[in-house]
Design an enzyme around this catalytic site. Structure first.
Site, PDB file in Angstrom:
ATOM      1  N   ARG A  30       0.830  -1.205   0.000  1.00 45.17           N
ATOM      2  CA  ARG A  30       0.000   0.000   0.000  1.00 45.17           C
ATOM      3  C   ARG A  30       0.876   1.271   0.000  1.00 45.17           C
ATOM      4  O   ARG A  30       0.536   2.286   0.609  1.00 45.17           O
ATOM      5  CB  ARG A  30      -0.959   0.003   1.190  1.00 45.17           C
TER       6      ARG A  30
ATOM      7  N   ASP B 199      -7.131  -2.449  -6.713  1.00 45.62           N
ATOM      8  CA  ASP B 199      -7.730  -3.032  -5.516  1.00 45.62           C
ATOM      9  C   ASP B 199      -8.041  -4.485  -5.807  1.00 45.62           C
ATOM     10  O   ASP B 199      -8.434  -4.834  -6.929  1.00 45.62           O
ATOM     11  CB  ASP B 199      -9.010  -2.274  -5.132  1.00 45.62           C
TER      12      ASP B 199
ATOM     13  N   TYR C  56     -14.964 -11.724   0.884  1.00 49.62           N
ATOM     14  CA  TYR C  56     -15.728 -10.509   0.575  1.00 49.62           C
ATOM     15  C   TYR C  56     -16.965 -10.836  -0.253  1.00 49.62           C
ATOM     16  O   TYR C  56     -18.029 -10.237  -0.080  1.00 49.62           O
ATOM     17  CB  TYR C  56     -14.848  -9.523  -0.173  1.00 49.62           C
TER      18      TYR C  56
ATOM     19  N   ARG D  82      -6.746  11.646  -5.473  1.00 48.66           N
ATOM     20  CA  ARG D  82      -8.002  10.959  -5.150  1.00 48.66           C
ATOM     21  C   ARG D  82      -9.165  11.957  -5.118  1.00 48.66           C
ATOM     22  O   ARG D  82     -10.271  11.634  -5.570  1.00 48.66           O
ATOM     23  CB  ARG D  82      -7.868  10.239  -3.812  1.00 48.66           C
TER      24      ARG D  82
ATOM     25  N   ARG E 174      -3.053   6.875   1.314  1.00 47.77           N
ATOM     26  CA  ARG E 174      -3.544   8.103   1.936  1.00 47.77           C
ATOM     27  C   ARG E 174      -2.563   8.777   2.883  1.00 47.77           C
ATOM     28  O   ARG E 174      -2.818   9.898   3.318  1.00 47.77           O
ATOM     29  CB  ARG E 174      -4.864   7.804   2.668  1.00 47.77           C
TER      30      ARG E 174
END
Length: 360
Positions: free
Chosen positions: A27, A77, A154, A40, A31
């Site tokens: 990652r 992702d 998921y 973003r 952010r």
């Protein structure tokens, strides 16, 4: 096609001699970087960012502009795969990913099909090609996918889960249905990763994030067996160059020997594992990747440097040779001070060179 100018990462994965320990971070485009947050914001939302090859390229390169990293990783992702399988991915701010059509009924599971990655995930392949052009042979590009079991978590839960109740209930009550989900997803992942390799990825990683939640015997049946099929189905060479593969099961050090036996080139380890102990167990059959606790990066710069040196010492305590790629034990936190990453990268490069000089 020639190897990148800095091919230390690829050589470490293949357990070839290197001058220092290469480093990248899970990652690493995220952010914690102000420039990522700006991009973003322009994208409007996370999914738009993933589905724009130009913006995905932009954020992939951002950490490399700041830090002397040894590899880039495709910005995407893992859940773009079940989205392409028709489950309808969306994100809720503060809650994470959700699916409009989770797999709940038997007919939904039986109707699951393998999509063509060039039709349904073309934007990912376009991003891979654009990133490769932008890197211009500087460092390697890593492609990736979630593992079948992690994706199934998921797909069946409908999003993130605290207890994985739905998928574990299916595992115990209807293992045939879960195996069907895993069969279809495995072929999807093989096709997806091979398409990334064909588009320019020079190494690939499979994120088995939730494999570690499985009971001991169930891990081999519901995760490892499908990981082995993926590794067997991957394109091993492109343009005369080996394309190494990394398998990362979070919490998976217990099964290190089993993972090493499936044919991958490297095992990713989280911070609960000792690199020296795992090296002794796998006998240098694979390279190791890891394994600094991401929370270390909230400490003082001195502590960050000290803990990074401990990870390097731990690997070298396992004996001479081998292959090591320094990484975090999981993804970097969005709240990480960016300046501490500079300390980490500099320490790993400098101290690993010292270790090699001392042992030569």
């Amino acid at each position: 096609m020639a190897r990148p100018k800095n091919d230390t990462f690829l050589r470490a994965l293949l357990r070839e001699p290197v001058d220092y320990t290469p480093l990248w971070m899970m990652r690493q485009a995220g952010r914690y970087l102000p420039e990522y947050c700006e991009t973003r914001k322009r994208a409007g939302n996370f999914l738009n960012l993933c589905k724009s090859p130009g913006m995905a390229c932009e954020v992939t390169l951002q950490p490399l502009a700041r830090y002397d990293l040894d590899a880039a990783i495709l910005f995407s992702d893992i859940l773009t795969v079940p989205d392409a399988m028709g489950l309808g991915l969306y994100f809720i701010e503060g809650e994470g990913p959700k699916f409009e059509r989770p797999l709940r009924e038997e007919w939904e599971i039986r109707n699951l099909i393998t999509p063509d990655p060039y039709d349904h995930l073309r934007y990912v392949m376009d991003a891979v090609a654009e990133i490769r052009r932008a890197l211009d042979g500087s460092v390697p590009l890593i492609g990736f996918s979630g593992s079948p079991f992690t994706l199934a978590c998921y797909m069946i839960e409908g999003g993130a889960s605290d207890d994985f109740r739905r998928i574990k209930t299916m595992l115990f009550d209807r293992p045939d249905l879960l195996h069907h989900v895993l069969e279809v997803t495995t072929q999807t992942v093989i096709n997806y990763l091979n398409a990334q390799i064909a588009s320019g990825a020079q190494a690939v990683m499979v994120f088995d994030t939730w494999g570690g939640i499985l009971p001991h015997r169930a891990y081999r049946e519901f995760s490892l067996a499908y990981l082995q099929r993926i590794i067997a189905g991957l394109t091993k060479e492109r343009d005369g160059q080996r394309v190494p593969s990394i398998v990362f099961t979070k919490g998976g050090a217990l099964w290190a020997e089993d993972i090493a036996a499936i044919g991958c080139d490297a095992i990713g380890l989280d911070w609960t594992a000792s690199l020296a102990e795992v090296r002794r167990r796998v006998q240098d059959r694979v390279a190791l990747q890891g394994n600094l606790d991401p929370m270390t990066l909230f400490a003082t710069p001195e502590a960050v440097a000290r803990e990074a040196r401990k990870v390097l010492d731990d690997f070298h305590a396992g004996g001479p040779g081998g292959g090591h790629v320094f990484n975090l034990g999981h993804g970097i936190s969005q709240f990480t001070p960016p300046e501490n990453v500079t300390v980490l990268v500099d320490t790993v490069h400098e101290y690993s060179r010292e270790l090699r000089r001392a042992n030569s």
